[in-house]
Motif scaffolding. Structure first.
Motif, PDB file in Angstrom:
ATOM      1  N   GLY A 252       0.796  -1.214   0.000  1.00 47.15           N
ATOM      2  CA  GLY A 252       0.000   0.000   0.000  1.00 47.15           C
ATOM      3  C   GLY A 252       0.830   1.267   0.000  1.00 47.15           C
ATOM      4  N   ARG A 253       2.141   1.150  -0.122  1.00 49.07           N
ATOM      5  CA  ARG A 253       2.994   2.339  -0.114  1.00 49.07           C
ATOM      6  C   ARG A 253       2.910   3.052  -1.460  1.00 49.07           C
ATOM      7  NH1 ARG A 253       8.102  -0.850   2.592  1.00 49.07           N
ATOM      8  NH2 ARG A 253       7.263  -0.973   4.716  1.00 49.07           N
ATOM      9  N   PHE A 254       2.815   4.370  -1.411  1.00 48.58           N
ATOM     10  CA  PHE A 254       2.580   5.170  -2.611  1.00 48.58           C
ATOM     11  C   PHE A 254       3.867   5.388  -3.395  1.00 48.58           C
ATOM     12  CE2 PHE A 254      -0.994   6.247   0.119  1.00 48.58           C
ATOM     13  CZ  PHE A 254      -2.050   6.198  -0.771  1.00 48.58           C
ATOM     14  N   TRP A 255       3.753   5.304  -4.738  1.00 46.65           N
ATOM     15  CA  TRP A 255       4.907   5.595  -5.581  1.00 46.65           C
ATOM     16  C   TRP A 255       5.373   7.034  -5.383  1.00 46.65           C
ATOM     17  CZ3 TRP A 255       5.907   0.936  -6.206  1.00 46.65           C
ATOM     18  CH2 TRP A 255       5.054   0.007  -6.780  1.00 46.65           C
ATOM     19  N   ALA A 256       4.481   7.935  -5.000  1.00 47.89           N
ATOM     20  CA  ALA A 256       4.825   9.344  -4.813  1.00 47.89           C
ATOM     21  C   ALA A 256       5.446   9.628  -3.454  1.00 47.89           C
ATOM     22  CB  ALA A 256       3.572  10.208  -4.982  1.00 47.89           C
ATOM     23  N   ALA A 257       5.726   8.593  -2.666  1.00 41.42           N
ATOM     24  CA  ALA A 257       6.205   8.780  -1.291  1.00 41.42           C
ATOM     25  C   ALA A 257       7.413   9.698  -1.153  1.00 41.42           C
ATOM     26  CB  ALA A 257       6.502   7.421  -0.649  1.00 41.42           C
ATOM     27  N   PRO A 258       8.407   9.718  -2.071  1.00 36.24           N
ATOM     28  CA  PRO A 258       9.553  10.601  -1.865  1.00 36.24           C
ATOM     29  C   PRO A 258       9.200  12.082  -1.826  1.00 36.24           C
ATOM     30  CG  PRO A 258      10.040   8.963  -3.547  1.00 36.24           C
ATOM     31  CD  PRO A 258       8.571   8.878  -3.266  1.00 36.24           C
ATOM     32  N   PHE A 259       8.007  12.428  -2.318  1.00 33.35           N
ATOM     33  CA  PHE A 259       7.631  13.831  -2.409  1.00 33.35           C
ATOM     34  C   PHE A 259       6.613  14.243  -1.353  1.00 33.35           C
ATOM     35  CE2 PHE A 259       8.684  11.981  -6.492  1.00 33.35           C
ATOM     36  CZ  PHE A 259       9.796  12.737  -6.827  1.00 33.35           C
ATOM     37  N   GLU A 260       6.270  13.322  -0.469  1.00 32.48           N
ATOM     38  CA  GLU A 260       5.258  13.593   0.552  1.00 32.48           C
ATOM     39  C   GLU A 260       5.719  14.686   1.508  1.00 32.48           C
ATOM     40  OE1 GLU A 260       2.385  11.075   3.613  1.00 32.48           O
ATOM     41  OE2 GLU A 260       4.307  10.233   2.970  1.00 32.48           O
ATOM     42  N   GLN A 261       4.778  15.523   1.948  1.00 35.15           N
ATOM     43  CA  GLN A 261       5.062  16.571   2.928  1.00 35.15           C
ATOM     44  C   GLN A 261       4.130  16.405   4.123  1.00 35.15           C
ATOM     45  OE1 GLN A 261       5.304  20.559   1.417  1.00 35.15           O
ATOM     46  NE2 GLN A 261       6.422  19.949  -0.418  1.00 35.15           N
ATOM     47  N   GLY A 262       4.717  16.311   5.302  1.00 29.93           N
ATOM     48  CA  GLY A 262       3.932  16.301   6.529  1.00 29.93           C
ATOM     49  C   GLY A 262       3.001  15.117   6.682  1.00 29.93           C
ATOM     50  N   GLY A 263       3.346  13.959   6.174  1.00 28.98           N
ATOM     51  CA  GLY A 263       2.476  12.794   6.330  1.00 28.98           C
ATOM     52  C   GLY A 263       1.135  12.942   5.671  1.00 28.98           C
ATOM     53  N   GLU A 264       1.070  13.699   4.566  1.00 25.76           N
ATOM     54  CA  GLU A 264      -0.220  14.034   3.947  1.00 25.76           C
ATOM     55  C   GLU A 264      -0.934  12.827   3.344  1.00 25.76           C
ATOM     56  OE1 GLU A 264       0.631  16.879   0.856  1.00 25.76           O
ATOM     57  OE2 GLU A 264       2.264  15.645   0.080  1.00 25.76           O
ATOM     58  N   PHE A 265      -0.196  11.745   3.047  1.00 23.58           N
ATOM     59  CA  PHE A 265      -0.872  10.513   2.648  1.00 23.58           C
ATOM     60  C   PHE A 265      -0.289   9.317   3.386  1.00 23.58           C
ATOM     61  CE2 PHE A 265       1.732  12.146  -0.901  1.00 23.58           C
ATOM     62  CZ  PHE A 265       2.719  11.173  -1.035  1.00 23.58           C
ATOM     63  N   GLY A 266      -0.193   9.488   4.703  1.00 24.82           N
ATOM     64  CA  GLY A 266       0.080   8.371   5.588  1.00 24.82           C
ATOM     65  C   GLY A 266       1.521   8.086   5.943  1.00 24.82           C
ATOM     66  N   ALA A 267       2.481   8.880   5.418  1.00 26.48           N
ATOM     67  CA  ALA A 267       3.903   8.710   5.740  1.00 26.48           C
ATOM     68  C   ALA A 267       4.394   7.294   5.455  1.00 26.48           C
ATOM     69  CB  ALA A 267       4.175   9.070   7.196  1.00 26.48           C
ATOM     70  N   HIS A 268       4.019   6.768   4.293  1.00 27.00           N
ATOM     71  CA  HIS A 268       4.427   5.423   3.910  1.00 27.00           C
ATOM     72  C   HIS A 268       5.664   5.492   3.025  1.00 27.00           C
ATOM     73  CE1 HIS A 268       0.909   3.242   5.458  1.00 27.00           C
ATOM     74  NE2 HIS A 268       0.273   4.366   5.199  1.00 27.00           N
ATOM     75  N   GLY A 269       6.731   4.809   3.432  1.00 22.86           N
ATOM     76  CA  GLY A 269       7.969   4.806   2.674  1.00 22.86           C
ATOM     77  C   GLY A 269       7.865   3.992   1.398  1.00 22.86           C
ATOM     78  N   LEU A 270       8.937   4.020   0.606  1.00 24.63           N
ATOM     79  CA  LEU A 270       8.942   3.318  -0.663  1.00 24.63           C
ATOM     80  C   LEU A 270       9.116   1.815  -0.486  1.00 24.63           C
ATOM     81  CD1 LEU A 270      11.045   5.546  -3.060  1.00 24.63           C
ATOM     82  CD2 LEU A 270       8.624   5.032  -3.195  1.00 24.63           C
ATOM     83  N   PRO A 271       8.438   1.026  -1.317  1.00 19.85           N
ATOM     84  CA  PRO A 271       8.620  -0.427  -1.304  1.00 19.85           C
ATOM     85  C   PRO A 271       9.774  -0.812  -2.225  1.00 19.85           C
ATOM     86  CG  PRO A 271       6.937   0.140  -2.862  1.00 19.85           C
ATOM     87  CD  PRO A 271       7.382   1.444  -2.240  1.00 19.85           C
ATOM     88  N   PRO A 272      10.180  -2.078  -2.221  1.00 21.68           N
ATOM     89  CA  PRO A 272      11.118  -2.546  -3.241  1.00 21.68           C
ATOM     90  C   PRO A 272      10.491  -2.423  -4.629  1.00 21.68           C
ATOM     91  CG  PRO A 272      10.891  -4.138  -1.457  1.00 21.68           C
ATOM     92  CD  PRO A 272       9.811  -3.129  -1.266  1.00 21.68           C
TER      93      PRO A 272
END
Length: 332
Positions: A200-220
């Motif tokens: 469920g980790r978002f591809w856009a995670a490197p650009f997240e600001q302030g946990g705006e979509f759950g603070a999920h890191g990148l998957p393999p």
């Protein structure tokens, strides 16, 4: 200067309406499971468009070309409903005309309302109508336009889907060091995926600001990517990017071109022959015109906001009984 150092998010609602004067309105029909989103302002604004998807559906986008005469528009419309949804712009134009808005021609006021649509007819709604419902939805969305608005399964995102999850409507904004604001509004309905299906980790995670979509890191990196492949024209992601920097139509188009990078950062795969991917870019002109270096950072900021808005669209989506796909919040 590192990109992280130039993009900040402070003292804002993290919405495209952080640009002073912009308003967004949503309207949807729960039986139809479709809806309309409108961006407007008290005064006409500069706008441009760039299309990279292979199956677009649009209205009045040719007039946005830099070489064409009209240099301001009164509203931009994103709609579900496939080609039927283009009629939403008629409802918006009627509402604008009632307020005396529009391009002056031979003593008449003609509202300028470019529009783009996405395909949501397979979203479980009842499309057995005899009279097109989208003009009324467009009118209602315009009348609802305000500084704050909902995200997720609303407006043009009501019936949106991704390859594995509910799609939706999302927004994000950022502020550059010189005070210029950039924002994005996205109706995410792509063939591809927004997140890793395992985690469920978002591809856009490197650009997240302030946990705006759950603070999920990148998957393999995934070995394979699911899609919702069907006939051409059955998927699309639509975006509007905005800035208060004064831009010409040519400069606004260049920002729209750069903003497409946000699709590729947040959707895998993106810009397919089955998508009608499109970016409108607008400028309110409230701040001075940027120099060439500042224009470069405007494009980067716009792309980053688009990626974040796509993730937020799915993060805020909600499933309803009968939906063909679950919501991210229910699965992860």
């Amino acid at each position: 200067m590192a990109w992280r150092a130039i993009l900040t998010q402070t003292d804002s609602a993290n919405l495209i309406t952080d640009l002073a004067g912009l308003r967004v309105g949503n309207a949807q029909d729960d039986t139809l499971r479709s809806g309309v989103t409108v961006v407007t302002a008290a005064e006409p604004f500069v706008a441009a468009v760039h299309v990279m998807g292979g199956a677009p559906g649009t209205r009045d986008t040719d007039l946005l070309a830099p070489e064409n005469m009209v240099d301001r528009v009164d509203a931009l419309v994103l709609s579900g409903g496939s080609a039927f949804g283009l009629a939403a712009a008629t409802g918006v134009a009627d509402a604008l005309r009632a307020r005396g808005r529009g391009f002056e021609a031979a003593g008449h006021r003609v509202p300028i309302v470019p529009a783009a649509i996405l395909f949501d007819l397979a979203g479980g709604g009842d499309s057995g109508w005899s009279q097109n419902p989208y003009p009324a939805l467009g009118h209602a969305a315009f009348e609802a336009a305000a500084e704050t608005f909902a995200q997720g399964s609303v407006g043009a995102g009501t019936g949106a889907t991704t390859a594995t999850l509910r799609g939706g409507l999302g927004s994000a904004s950022t502020r550059l060091p010189d005070g210029t604001t950039v924002g994005a509004l996205v109706a995410a309905n792509p063939v591809g995926t927004i997140c890793d299906s395992r985690s469920g980790r978002f591809w856009a995670a490197p650009f997240e600001q302030g946990g705006e979509f759950g603070a999920h890191g990148l998957p393999p990196a995934p070995e394979g990517l699911p899609t919702k492949l069907g006939a051409p024209g059955q998927a699309t992601t639509l975006a509007i990017v905005a800035t208060d920097a004064a831009l010409t139509k040519s400069q606004a188009k260049r920002m729209a071109v750069a903003a497409h990078d946000g699709f590729a950062r947040a959707i895998l795969p993106s810009h397919t022959p089955f998508d009608g991917d499109l970016v409108f870019a607008l400028s309110t002109g409230a701040r001075p015109a940027p120099d060439p270096a500042a224009q470069m950072w405007l494009g980067h900021a716009a792309a980053t906001c688009v990626a974040r808005a796509i993730a937020r669209a799915v993060f805020h989506a909600r499933a309803r009984p009968g939906d063909p796909l679950p919501a991210w919040r229910d699965r992860y």
